[in-house]
Design a protein around this motif. Structure first.
Motif, PDB file in Angstrom:
ATOM      1  N   GLU A  60       0.833  -1.201   0.000  1.00 36.40           N
ATOM      2  CA  GLU A  60       0.000   0.000   0.000  1.00 36.40           C
ATOM      3  C   GLU A  60       0.867   1.249   0.000  1.00 36.40           C
ATOM      4  O   GLU A  60       0.565   2.233  -0.693  1.00 36.40           O
ATOM      5  CB  GLU A  60      -0.928  -0.012   1.219  1.00 36.40           C
ATOM      6  CG  GLU A  60      -1.926   1.132   1.256  1.00 36.40           C
ATOM      7  CD  GLU A  60      -2.828   1.159   0.033  1.00 36.40           C
ATOM      8  OE1 GLU A  60      -3.085   2.268  -0.485  1.00 36.40           O
ATOM      9  OE2 GLU A  60      -3.263   0.085  -0.429  1.00 36.40           O
ATOM     10  N   ARG A  61       1.969   1.230   0.764  1.00 37.84           N
ATOM     11  CA  ARG A  61       2.898   2.356   0.759  1.00 37.84           C
ATOM     12  C   ARG A  61       3.472   2.561  -0.644  1.00 37.84           C
ATOM     13  O   ARG A  61       3.607   3.693  -1.116  1.00 37.84           O
ATOM     14  CB  ARG A  61       4.054   2.096   1.737  1.00 37.84           C
ATOM     15  CG  ARG A  61       3.675   2.118   3.199  1.00 37.84           C
ATOM     16  CD  ARG A  61       4.854   1.653   4.047  1.00 37.84           C
ATOM     17  NE  ARG A  61       6.021   2.495   3.843  1.00 37.84           N
ATOM     18  CZ  ARG A  61       7.277   2.059   3.913  1.00 37.84           C
ATOM     19  NH1 ARG A  61       7.529   0.786   4.154  1.00 37.84           N
ATOM     20  NH2 ARG A  61       8.280   2.880   3.728  1.00 37.84           N
ATOM     21  N   ASN A  62       3.802   1.461  -1.312  1.00 31.74           N
ATOM     22  CA  ASN A  62       4.366   1.542  -2.651  1.00 31.74           C
ATOM     23  C   ASN A  62       3.349   2.098  -3.650  1.00 31.74           C
ATOM     24  O   ASN A  62       3.676   2.951  -4.486  1.00 31.74           O
ATOM     25  CB  ASN A  62       4.819   0.150  -3.092  1.00 31.74           C
ATOM     26  CG  ASN A  62       5.520   0.162  -4.435  1.00 31.74           C
ATOM     27  OD1 ASN A  62       6.390   0.988  -4.685  1.00 31.74           O
ATOM     28  ND2 ASN A  62       5.152  -0.756  -5.301  1.00 31.74           N
ATOM     29  N   THR A  63       2.115   1.650  -3.542  1.00 33.29           N
ATOM     30  CA  THR A  63       1.063   2.130  -4.441  1.00 33.29           C
ATOM     31  C   THR A  63       0.820   3.618  -4.249  1.00 33.29           C
ATOM     32  O   THR A  63       0.690   4.375  -5.214  1.00 33.29           O
ATOM     33  CB  THR A  63      -0.236   1.344  -4.199  1.00 33.29           C
ATOM     34  OG1 THR A  63       0.001  -0.039  -4.442  1.00 33.29           O
ATOM     35  CG2 THR A  63      -1.351   1.832  -5.107  1.00 33.29           C
ATOM     36  N   ALA A  64       0.739   4.052  -2.992  1.00 32.71           N
ATOM     37  CA  ALA A  64       0.511   5.469  -2.696  1.00 32.71           C
ATOM     38  C   ALA A  64       1.670   6.328  -3.191  1.00 32.71           C
ATOM     39  O   ALA A  64       1.474   7.434  -3.698  1.00 32.71           O
ATOM     40  CB  ALA A  64       0.313   5.659  -1.201  1.00 32.71           C
ATOM     41  N   SER A  65       2.888   5.799  -3.061  1.00 34.96           N
ATOM     42  CA  SER A  65       4.066   6.543  -3.507  1.00 34.96           C
ATOM     43  C   SER A  65       4.116   6.665  -5.029  1.00 34.96           C
ATOM     44  O   SER A  65       4.504   7.702  -5.562  1.00 34.96           O
ATOM     45  CB  SER A  65       5.329   5.832  -3.006  1.00 34.96           C
ATOM     46  OG  SER A  65       6.477   6.316  -3.648  1.00 34.96           O
ATOM     47  N   ALA A  66       3.695   5.606  -5.724  1.00 37.31           N
ATOM     48  CA  ALA A  66       3.734   5.632  -7.189  1.00 37.31           C
ATOM     49  C   ALA A  66       2.656   6.535  -7.772  1.00 37.31           C
ATOM     50  O   ALA A  66       2.771   6.990  -8.915  1.00 37.31           O
ATOM     51  CB  ALA A  66       3.573   4.212  -7.736  1.00 37.31           C
ATOM     52  N   ASN A  67       1.600   6.796  -6.984  1.00 38.96           N
ATOM     53  CA  ASN A  67       0.495   7.654  -7.439  1.00 38.96           C
ATOM     54  C   ASN A  67       0.222   8.741  -6.395  1.00 38.96           C
ATOM     55  O   ASN A  67      -0.820   8.733  -5.729  1.00 38.96           O
ATOM     56  CB  ASN A  67      -0.763   6.817  -7.653  1.00 38.96           C
ATOM     57  CG  ASN A  67      -0.537   5.667  -8.613  1.00 38.96           C
ATOM     58  OD1 ASN A  67      -0.597   5.848  -9.815  1.00 38.96           O
ATOM     59  ND2 ASN A  67      -0.277   4.487  -8.075  1.00 38.96           N
ATOM     60  N   PRO A  68       1.160   9.666  -6.197  1.00 39.45           N
ATOM     61  CA  PRO A  68       1.053  10.634  -5.097  1.00 39.45           C
ATOM     62  C   PRO A  68      -0.151  11.567  -5.183  1.00 39.45           C
ATOM     63  O   PRO A  68      -0.597  12.100  -4.168  1.00 39.45           O
ATOM     64  CB  PRO A  68       2.366  11.425  -5.186  1.00 39.45           C
ATOM     65  CG  PRO A  68       2.810  11.260  -6.607  1.00 39.45           C
ATOM     66  CD  PRO A  68       2.368   9.893  -7.004  1.00 39.45           C
ATOM     67  N   PHE A  69      -0.701  11.759  -6.387  1.00 44.63           N
ATOM     68  CA  PHE A  69      -1.828  12.680  -6.540  1.00 44.63           C
ATOM     69  C   PHE A  69      -3.183  11.959  -6.519  1.00 44.63           C
ATOM     70  O   PHE A  69      -4.221  12.582  -6.667  1.00 44.63           O
ATOM     71  CB  PHE A  69      -1.683  13.470  -7.850  1.00 44.63           C
ATOM     72  CG  PHE A  69      -0.409  14.251  -7.925  1.00 44.63           C
ATOM     73  CD1 PHE A  69      -0.189  15.336  -7.071  1.00 44.63           C
ATOM     74  CD2 PHE A  69       0.591  13.893  -8.806  1.00 44.63           C
ATOM     75  CE1 PHE A  69       1.004  16.046  -7.118  1.00 44.63           C
ATOM     76  CE2 PHE A  69       1.789  14.599  -8.857  1.00 44.63           C
ATOM     77  CZ  PHE A  69       1.994  15.683  -8.004  1.00 44.63           C
ATOM     78  N   LEU A  70      -3.121  10.639  -6.346  1.00 46.30           N
ATOM     79  CA  LEU A  70      -4.349   9.853  -6.304  1.00 46.30           C
ATOM     80  C   LEU A  70      -4.629   9.443  -4.867  1.00 46.30           C
ATOM     81  O   LEU A  70      -3.848   8.720  -4.257  1.00 46.30           O
ATOM     82  CB  LEU A  70      -4.206   8.607  -7.180  1.00 46.30           C
ATOM     83  CG  LEU A  70      -5.420   7.684  -7.261  1.00 46.30           C
ATOM     84  CD1 LEU A  70      -6.591   8.411  -7.910  1.00 46.30           C
ATOM     85  CD2 LEU A  70      -5.083   6.416  -8.042  1.00 46.30           C
TER      86      LEU A  70
END
Length: 430
Positions: free
Chosen positions: A266-276
Motif C-alpha cells: 500500500e505504501r508503494n502504491t501510494a508513492s507511485a500515485n502521489p496525486f491519487l
C-alpha cells in the motif's frame, strides 16, 4: 485484480547490539541446506547426543562465547542435530558419525569438506574454523569483506564494493544496503546513480532502502526520459521485491510477513500515485486480494471462505451486467493512456496488454469475472460439500456471462458434476 506482488530474506537471528554466541538455524535440515545455498555459505553441523559430557561442555562454554559467535555467524550457516532423535538419526548415519560431538563442515549443497571429533576448547574451535575456511572448496563461498563488515567498517566505497560482491555470490544484501545509505554523504543520496544502484540491490521491503526508494522515486509521468526510465525501473523493482516476499510468506505460512507485505504494498502504491487519494475500500480490496491468494496457496479454506464468500456474494454479484459494461467503456479510455507508462516487466505481471483489445475494452467486466472465477474454482477444489459448491456454481455462471472463456466453462461444468448433475455438465462442455 489478483496481482503477483508481495520476504525474501529470513534472518536466522534477531539483530542485537550486544555480543552474542553462535546462532543456530531454526528449521528442518532441508531448510538449512536451502538457506546455505541461498546465502552461498558453508554449513557448520554440530552432531551431539543428550548424554555426551563433551557435548554439554561445548554447549556451555563455546556456543555462548562472543568470539566463537563472531566467527561462526559470519562465515557459516550453523545447525545442530541430536544423533539419536528425529532427522539426526538418518543424517548421522549418512555422514558416518560414530563419536560425539562431531563437527561436520559442509559445502552449501551438503558435501563433506572437513570432520572434527571431540571438543578442545574455545580457541581450538576458532582455529578449526580458520583451518576449514582456508580449504579451497570453501573459499569460493566467502564474499570478500565479511570480516571488515562484521567489525564495523562503514566506508561508502567499501560498502558499495562489498554489496556487489555479495550480489555476485547470491548472498543477502539488506543489512549492507541500509548501511550504505546511512554512510552516504547527503549530497549523493538522491542522485539518479544512487537511486539506480539501490534499486538494483534491493531485496526487502522491510528496510530503509525500500522506504528511501519510494520516497525519492521520480514520477512516471515526467517528460524527462532518463527520469522516466528510472521511475519504471524502481516500480518494477518494488513489485519484484513485494512478490518475492509474498511467495516467501506463502512458503512458510507466515501471516505476520503477509501483513507486512500488504502494508508495504500500500505504501508503494501510494508513492507511485502521489496525486491519487486511495479510498479505504480500495485499500481493503488490495489487502483482500493478497489474503485470498495467501490462504489459497496455503490451503487454509476456512480463512479463505470467510473473506471470499462475502466478497463474491455481496460485492461482485451485486453489480448488474449493464452497470459493469458502462464502466468498461469509461475505463477503456483511461487505460489506453495509463498503459503507456507501465514497464514491460509489470505488463507480464498484470494480465492486461495494449494488444489484447477484448480484455482492455472490457476491463471491469473481466476483472469481476476473473475474481468470481478464482473464488468459484477455489471452492470447487477446496470445498467439501454442496454448501460450498452451490454458491460457487452461481458465481461461475456469472463469470461466464461477463467474460466467457474455456477455463470458466470448464469450472462451471466441474461444479455441476460435483453436485451430481453429470448430464448437465456434459452438455455444458459440449
Amino acid at each position: 485484480m489478483f496481482l503477483n506482488v508481495g520476504a525474501l530474506v529470513r534472518a536466522t537471528a534477531a539483530p542485537t547490539d550486544e555480543p552474542t554466541g553462535v546462532t543456530f538455524f531454526k528449521g528442518s535440515w532441508k531448510e538449512a541446506l536451502a538457506e546455505a545455498k541461498r546465502q552461498n555459505k558453508p554449513i557448520f553441523l554440530d552432531v551431539f547426543t543428550s548424554w555426551c559430557p563433551p557435548c554439554k561442555r561445548m554447549a556451555k562454554e563455546a556456543f555462548p562465547n562472543a568470539k566463537v559467535g563472531a566467527k561462526f555467524n559470519v562465515h557459516f550457516i550453523n545447525y545442530q542435530l541430536d544423533a539419536e532423535k528425529g532427522e539426526g538419526i538418518a543424517i548421522a548415519k549418512q555422514y558416518a558419525v560414530a563419536s560425539y560431538p562431531t563437527a561436520l563442515y559442509l559445502t552449501p549443497d551438503g558435501g563433506l569438506i572437513h570432520r572434527s571429533v571431540g571438543y578442545g576448547g574455545v580457541n581450538a574451535m576458532i582455529d578449526q574454523a580458520d583451518l576449514v575456511l582456508a580449504i579451497p572448496q570453501l573459499k569460493i563461498t566467502l564474499a570478500k569483506g565479511d570480516k571488515d563488515f562484521a567489525n564495523g567498517k562503514r566506508d561508502p566505497d567499501f560498502l558499495k564494493r562489498y554489496l556487489k560482491a555479495r550480489q555476485a555470490l547470491h548472498r543477502p544484501t539488506a543489512d549492507v544496503l541500509d548501511a550504505y545509505l546511512d554512510a552516504l554523504p547527503e549530497s549523493e543520496r538522491t542522485t539518479p546513480e544512487t537511486l539506480s544502484f539501490v534499486a538494483d540491490a534491493l531485496q526487502s521491503s522491510d528496510t530503509k532502502a525500500f522506504s528511501y526508494l519510494i520516497k525519492n522515486r521520480p514520477s512516471l509521468s515526467t517528460s524527462d526520459l532518463t527520469k522516466q526510465s528510472l521511475a519504471r525501473a524502481i516500480l518494477a523493482t518494488t513489485y519484484r521485491v513485494l512478490n518475492n516476499e509474498f511467495q516467501q510468506a506463502c512458503a512458510t505460512n507466515d501471516e505476520a510477513l503477509l501483513e507486512k507485505v500488504i502494508t508495504n504494498s500500500e505504501r508503494n502504491t501510494a508513492s507511485a500515485n502521489p496525486f491519487l487519494v486511495r479510498q479505504d475500500a480500495q485499500k481493503q480490496e488490495a489487502a483482500n486480494d493478497y489474503r485470498l491468494r495467501f490462504y489459497r496457496q496455503t490451503k487454509n479454506f476456512v480463512k479463505y471462505r470467510a473473506i471470499a464468500g462475502p466478497i463474491a456474494q455481496n460485492q461482485l454479484m451485486s453489480q448488474s451486467i449493464d452497470t459493469l459494461q458502462r464502466l468498461d467503456s469509461i475505463t477503456a479510455i483511461r487505460m489506453k493512456s495509463a498503459l503507456v507508462f507501465l514497464p514491460d516487466s509489470l505488463k507480464k505481471i498484470i494480465p492486461i496488454a495494449p494488444d489484447n483489445k477484448p480484455m482492455t475494452n472490457r476491463l471491469i467486466s473481466w476483472k469481476v469475472a476473473y475474481s468470481l472465477h478464482e473464488i468459484a474454482s477455489t471452492y470447487l477444489v477446496m470445498g467439501a460439500s454442496p454448501t460450498d459448491w452451490n454458491p460457487a456454481l452461481t458465481w461461475a455462471e456469472r463469470a461466464i456471462a461477463l467474460y466467457r472463456t474455456p477455463e470458466y466453462v470448464t469450472t462451471y461444468a466441474d461444479l455441476l458434476k460435483k453436485l451430481g448433475r453429470t448430464e448437465d455438465a456434459l452438455n455444458v462442455q459440449k
